[in-house]
Design an enzyme around this catalytic site. Sequence first.
Site, PDB file in Angstrom:
ATOM      1  N   HIS A 108       7.266  -9.840  -3.605  1.00 11.14           N
ATOM      2  CA  HIS A 108       7.368  -9.577  -5.038  1.00 11.14           C
ATOM      3  C   HIS A 108       8.563 -10.398  -5.536  1.00 11.14           C
ATOM      4  CE1 HIS A 108       5.735  -5.733  -3.498  1.00 11.14           C
ATOM      5  NE2 HIS A 108       5.163  -5.573  -4.658  1.00 11.14           N
ATOM      6  N   ASP A 111      11.856  -8.760  -4.745  1.00  8.33           N
ATOM      7  CA  ASP A 111      12.207  -8.571  -3.319  1.00  8.33           C
ATOM      8  C   ASP A 111      13.140  -9.703  -2.900  1.00  8.33           C
ATOM      9  OD1 ASP A 111      10.131  -6.763  -3.310  1.00  8.33           O
ATOM     10  OD2 ASP A 111       8.735  -8.096  -2.268  1.00  8.33           O
ATOM     11  N   GLU A 239      -5.324  -5.476  -6.303  1.00  6.53           N
ATOM     12  CA  GLU A 239      -5.208  -4.538  -5.180  1.00  6.53           C
ATOM     13  C   GLU A 239      -5.455  -3.112  -5.679  1.00  6.53           C
ATOM     14  OE1 GLU A 239      -1.737  -5.215  -2.699  1.00  6.53           O
ATOM     15  OE2 GLU A 239      -1.579  -3.064  -2.334  1.00  6.53           O
ATOM     16  N   GLU A 275      -6.237  -2.629   0.669  1.00  9.64           N
ATOM     17  CA  GLU A 275      -5.220  -2.043   1.547  1.00  9.64           C
ATOM     18  C   GLU A 275      -5.783  -0.789   2.203  1.00  9.64           C
ATOM     19  OE1 GLU A 275      -1.172  -2.018   0.279  1.00  9.64           O
ATOM     20  OE2 GLU A 275      -0.810  -0.035   1.139  1.00  9.64           O
ATOM     21  N   HIS A 278      -4.634   2.573   0.883  1.00 11.59           N
ATOM     22  CA  HIS A 278      -5.099   2.856  -0.472  1.00 11.59           C
ATOM     23  C   HIS A 278      -6.553   3.318  -0.437  1.00 11.59           C
ATOM     24  CE1 HIS A 278      -1.906  -0.078  -2.315  1.00 11.59           C
ATOM     25  NE2 HIS A 278      -1.391   0.851  -1.537  1.00 11.59           N
ATOM     26  N   ASP A 314       1.018   7.393   0.520  1.00 12.98           N
ATOM     27  CA  ASP A 314       0.941   6.039   1.047  1.00 12.98           C
ATOM     28  C   ASP A 314       2.055   5.853   2.086  1.00 12.98           C
ATOM     29  OD1 ASP A 314      -0.131   3.495   1.029  1.00 12.98           O
ATOM     30  OD2 ASP A 314       0.995   2.801  -0.708  1.00 12.98           O
ATOM     31  N   ASP A 316       2.130   3.900   4.607  1.00  9.82           N
ATOM     32  CA  ASP A 316       2.308   2.485   4.971  1.00  9.82           C
ATOM     33  C   ASP A 316       2.769   2.290   6.417  1.00  9.82           C
ATOM     34  OD1 ASP A 316       1.536   1.572   2.480  1.00  9.82           O
ATOM     35  OD2 ASP A 316       3.564   1.320   1.711  1.00  9.82           O
ATOM     36  N   ASP A 346       1.443  -4.792   5.082  1.00 12.77           N
ATOM     37  CA  ASP A 346       2.128  -4.008   4.047  1.00 12.77           C
ATOM     38  C   ASP A 346       2.499  -2.676   4.713  1.00 12.77           C
ATOM     39  OD1 ASP A 346       3.109  -2.910   1.784  1.00 12.77           O
ATOM     40  OD2 ASP A 346       1.342  -3.258   0.534  1.00 12.77           O
TER      41      ASP A 346
HETATM   42  C1  XLS Z   1       1.991  -0.449  -3.068  1.00 11.24           C
HETATM   43  C2  XLS Z   1       1.332  -1.723  -2.883  1.00 11.24           C
HETATM   44  C3  XLS Z   1       2.216  -2.936  -3.072  1.00 11.24           C
HETATM   45  C4  XLS Z   1       1.358  -4.158  -3.260  1.00 11.24           C
HETATM   46  C5  XLS Z   1       2.048  -5.303  -3.910  1.00 11.24           C
HETATM   47  O1  XLS Z   1       1.489   0.597  -2.721  1.00 11.24           O
HETATM   48  O2  XLS Z   1       0.713  -1.745  -1.637  1.00 11.24           O
HETATM   49  O3  XLS Z   1       3.091  -3.075  -2.014  1.00 11.24           O
HETATM   50  O4  XLS Z   1       0.803  -4.591  -2.060  1.00 11.24           O
HETATM   51  O5  XLS Z   1       2.608  -4.962  -5.122  1.00 11.24           O
HETATM   52 NI    NI Z   2      -0.198  -3.388  -0.730  1.00  8.03          NI
HETATM   53 NI    NI Z   3       0.493   0.463  -0.586  1.00  2.00          NI
END
Ligand code: XLS
Ligand code: NI
Ligand code: NI
Length: 446
Positions: A108, A111, A239, A275, A278, A314, A316, A346
């Site tokens: 991003h 980041d 996404e 993702e 998600h 999430d 991750d 991610d």
């Molecule tokens: C958040 C998203 C984010 C996207 C990019 O849940 O996964 O990280 O991949 O903005």
């Molecule tokens: Ni993501």
């Molecule tokens: Ni995510």
Amino acid sequence: MSNYFKGSREFFPGIAKICFEGKTSKNPLAFKFYNPQEKLGELSMEEHLRFAVAYWHSFCGDGGDPFGNATQSHPWNQGDSPLQRAENKADAAFEFFTKLGVKYYCFHDVDASPDAESVVEYEENYQKVAEMLLQRQQATGVKLLWNTSNLFSHPRYANGAATNPDFHILSRGAAQVKKSLDVNVMLGGENYVFWGGREGYTLLQNTMMQRELDHLAQFLSLSRDYGRKIGFTGTFLIEPKPMEPSKHQYDVDAATVIGFLSRYGLDKDFKLNIEANHATLAGHDFAHDLQVAADAGLLGSIDANRGDPVNGWDTDQFPTDILDATKAMMVVLDNGGLGSGGLNFDAKLRRNSTDAEDLFIGHIGGMDSFALALKIAHRVKEEGVLAKMLTQRYQSFDSGTGAKFEAGQISLEELRDFAIDGQCNRMTSGKQELIENYLNQVMFSL
Ligand code: XLS
Ligand code: NI
Ligand code: NI
């Protein structure tokens, strides 16, 4: 071109280049299954998988959560000025990419680059950081899979960016996307991502939903037009995510986004970045959302991670569920790969994972899992058992009246007449358990 980058200082001392040692290796800092040059069909593992490291989790995450402060402190965050810290971070990131042997990364805007209240200062910072990144890309051969703009963290985006009821906020979001596209082209990015972080609403009674959706489409169209104008030839990606942070997110899942894209005529330039975590938050399997995107010809890229079935958010986590990854890779192989997309981790370390080597170990686990999954999926495809079962399952549509039905050549009355031939009460097994057992058998044979 050197394939090992070390900036002015080493941020992961004592960790050398990660090598493939095979499945009997006891070395936690070695690949057990990911052998980049190993061929599966026409392509090597590296070409099939196109792994990417996510800048935000790996170099900005600190283990903090809503209930506690940071647990992970990073040496690259020390430095006299924000730009010095950004440069340290870039050094750490490229040292990490090259030691891990990953050819792509994603970030991003904020980041990598210091955020600023003023648009001009934001742009100036970003330009300087982009030059740092370009220099390191050239030194290492590491490439940009995608970048994106963070249109959700700053307080101004509390009510969204492209769908904010205040046009001033929307314009600020557009300024960020414009600069991120400039940087993308400068860095030779292969894709550009939009994740609709706060594009959604919490209270219908203060929201003009249709108007917000129109604004989102307009925002995306302008971004597409600008990107194409400055020479971005890659894929724009959306996404999907169903919740967190907003209650009703506009990009709920793959099917919803596909409907949105075709409604607004954006499906020629935009594809989907699916993702895993998600998809599961939306109540789907990872493979389901991949298949929905693939069937529409819109599977663009993957954010590889996983949720925790016990938690409803999430999380991750690094993907380590081989069967889940296998089902995903089966869809990817049937899709003929991901084109300009890739598998972006991610994923973030757990709050209590606090050693520097843990970042390597997390990625090694994810890469090994997808490498093994690729091998299983490739074997399944080669054996053709499932493909044959699938053909047989639908064979009543391959000829005669069934084929005419598919071709739109018969009426409802003719369907009724076909039904009286006596076979319309028959049962045919779907062989679910047989298929599940077969996948396990292939997995354990490798
Ligand atoms: C958040 C998203 C984010 C996207 C990019 O849940 O996964 O990280 O991949 O903005
Ligand atoms: Ni993501
Ligand atoms: Ni995510």
